[in-house]
Design an enzyme around this catalytic site. Structure first.
Site, PDB file in Angstrom:
ATOM      1  CG  HIS A  72      -2.203  -0.709   0.986  1.00  0.00           C
ATOM      2  ND1 HIS A  72      -3.378  -0.597   1.830  1.00  0.00           N
ATOM      3  CD2 HIS A  72      -2.436  -1.960   0.350  1.00  0.00           C
ATOM      4  CE1 HIS A  72      -4.158  -1.576   1.558  1.00  0.00           C
ATOM      5  NE2 HIS A  72      -3.526  -2.286   0.353  1.00  0.00           N
ATOM      6  CE1 TYR A 200      -6.083   4.003  10.723  1.00  0.00           C
ATOM      7  CE2 TYR A 200      -5.363   3.948   8.541  1.00  0.00           C
ATOM      8  CZ  TYR A 200      -5.180   3.375   9.762  1.00  0.00           C
ATOM      9  OH  TYR A 200      -4.370   2.597   9.886  1.00  0.00           O
ATOM     10  N   PRO A 292      -4.104   0.505  18.461  1.00  0.00           N
ATOM     11  CG  PRO A 292      -6.107  -0.665  17.972  1.00  0.00           C
ATOM     12  CD  PRO A 292      -5.444  -0.093  19.032  1.00  0.00           C
ATOM     13  CE  LYS A 296       3.986   3.775  13.574  1.00  0.00           C
ATOM     14  NZ  LYS A 296       3.698   3.417  12.297  1.00  0.00           N
ATOM     15  CE1 TYR A 383      -1.441   4.222   8.986  1.00  0.00           C
ATOM     16  CE2 TYR A 383      -0.235   3.320   7.595  1.00  0.00           C
ATOM     17  CZ  TYR A 383      -1.251   3.098   8.422  1.00  0.00           C
ATOM     18  OH  TYR A 383      -2.110   2.324   8.231  1.00  0.00           O
TER      19      TYR A 383
END
Length: 389
Positions: A72, A200, A292, A296, A383
């Site tokens: 991704h 998200y 979550p 990480k 990220y």
């Protein structure tokens, strides 16, 4: 029994450590209290940072990941249905891999068996002894017999509720914790994902996440109060709430289907310091937990054991600087990941105390992210994962 490193726990941290040590010629034995089927069936994270992908390739456990994993290069942020794509590849030059922790664990176990790395499942009553001495040992019961494992070092990779952290004296260990007043209700379903990348979503009613495990298996989450029960959430209720939070643009692309797994995961931030006492080292969830939101948990565990394996290998070559510096080195990266996960969680979720002003602040910050290259770069940099070295 005698070995150089006793590893407690056959989760990804313990297994990856074993393979890193194997590649360096360091002997180890892994003790796991559960059976193999249980370990391989635990539903966990699904996003691998570039550093974690590189480590799996380094130890030669990457064939299936490269065949079946989904690279991704970006993800979407949704604010009450208004979507913005964060192009991680363009912003950082890096990407992530969608490949479930369950699959990583299976691959590492299969490779450990092929390599004859000693892996003892159903090791009961594990106890650590003399961890501050030069000759620590581990006692346990296996296949009906009481056994002892002598070693030079113990790696505690046995999770938040394991015996490793509990073996460190209370006057030595310091813990930091924040428990969040909500959890993630997660559903796994054999339906195609609603998008080719993660979404998200920050919504007036709470957070939602659209994720996947494969082109035909989806993983979705919605934020729920800690008082909620899985039994009260039918599949239809879940799909309705998810679609509402994802918004009108995405909802029509959601394919509904029966859940094959449904659970509520509580959220917490937790760090234990130090990550070494005597010849006992903590790694992964034994030392820290992150919510979550920032993906990480597994990735921090991987970098912990990368530092630890490097230090142990150097020790057996005559240089102990790495194991001396292990705790400080690992914690420096842990706290940066804790900060990002805390920030991202605070931005995307509705807290009980979030009033109209607080919601407007979230919307304003998400709006700033949509319009600022620098803000997007900072988000993407964290990220995809901060550098290992």
């Amino acid at each position: 029994m005698r070995t150089q490193v006793a590893i407690i726990g056959a989760g990804p941290a313990g297994l990856l450590l074993a393979h890193l040590l194997y590649k360096s010629g360091v002997e180890c034995v892994i003790l796991e209290r559960r059976d193999r089927a249980y370990v391989e069936s635990r539903i966990r994270a699904g996003i691998l940072e570039q550093v974690t992908v590189d480590l799996l390739r380094q130890v030669g456990v990457d064939d299936r990941m490269d065949r079946e994993g989904l690279p991704h290069e970006g993800f979407a942020l949704s604010t009450d249905g208004d979507n913005t794509r964060i192009d991680m590849k363009a912003l950082t030059g890096k990407s992530v891999m969608v490949y479930g922790q369950t699959e990583v664990t299976r691959d590492l176990i299969d490779a450990a068996i092929r390599r004859d790395i000693p892996l003892l499942f159903e090791a009961e009553n594990v106890a650590l002894h003399d961890i501050a001495s030069a000759r620590p040992r581990v006692t346990f019961r296996h296949q009906g017999m009481d056994k002892a494992l002598e070693c030079d070092f113990i790696a505690g990779c046995d999770g938040f509720h394991g015996v490793a952290r509990a073996s460190i004296p209370a006057d030595v260990l310091r813990t930091f914790e924040r428990v969040y007043p909500f959890g993630w209700l997660g559903v796994l379903a054999d339906v195609p994902p609603c998008d080719h990348e993660l979404i998200y979503a920050s919504h007036e009613r709470g957070f939602a996440l659209a994720s996947m495990r494969s082109p035909s298996r989806s993983r979705y989450y919605v934020q729920v109060a800690n008082t909620e029960r899985v039994e009260d959430w039918s599949d239809d209720r879940f799909w309705d709430e998810l679609c509402l939070r994802l918004g009108g643009e995405v909802a029509p692309r959601v394919t509904r289907g029966p859940s094959i797994e449904k659970s509520i995961a509580p959220l917490r931030s937790f760090v234990a310091e130090p990550m070494r006492h005597g010849n006992l080292f903590l790694a992964g969830d034994a030392a820290h937990i992150v919510p979550p939101t920032g993906a990480k948990g597994l990735n921090l565990a991987a970098t912990d054991v990368a530092y630890l394996a490097e230090g142990l290998a150097d020790h057996y070559r005559g240089n102990s600087a790495g194991i001396v510096a292990y705790s400080a080195r690992a914690l420096a990266r842990v706290w940066k990941a804790e900060r990002f996960s805390w920030w991202f969680t605070s931005l995307m979720h509705r807290f009980p105390e979030t009033d109209a002003f607080g919601r407007r602040m979230q919307i304003a910050e998400l709006g700033y992210l949509r319009g600022s290259h620098a803000a997007q770069q900072s988000l993407a940099e964290n990220y995809v994962g901060l550098p290992l070295h």
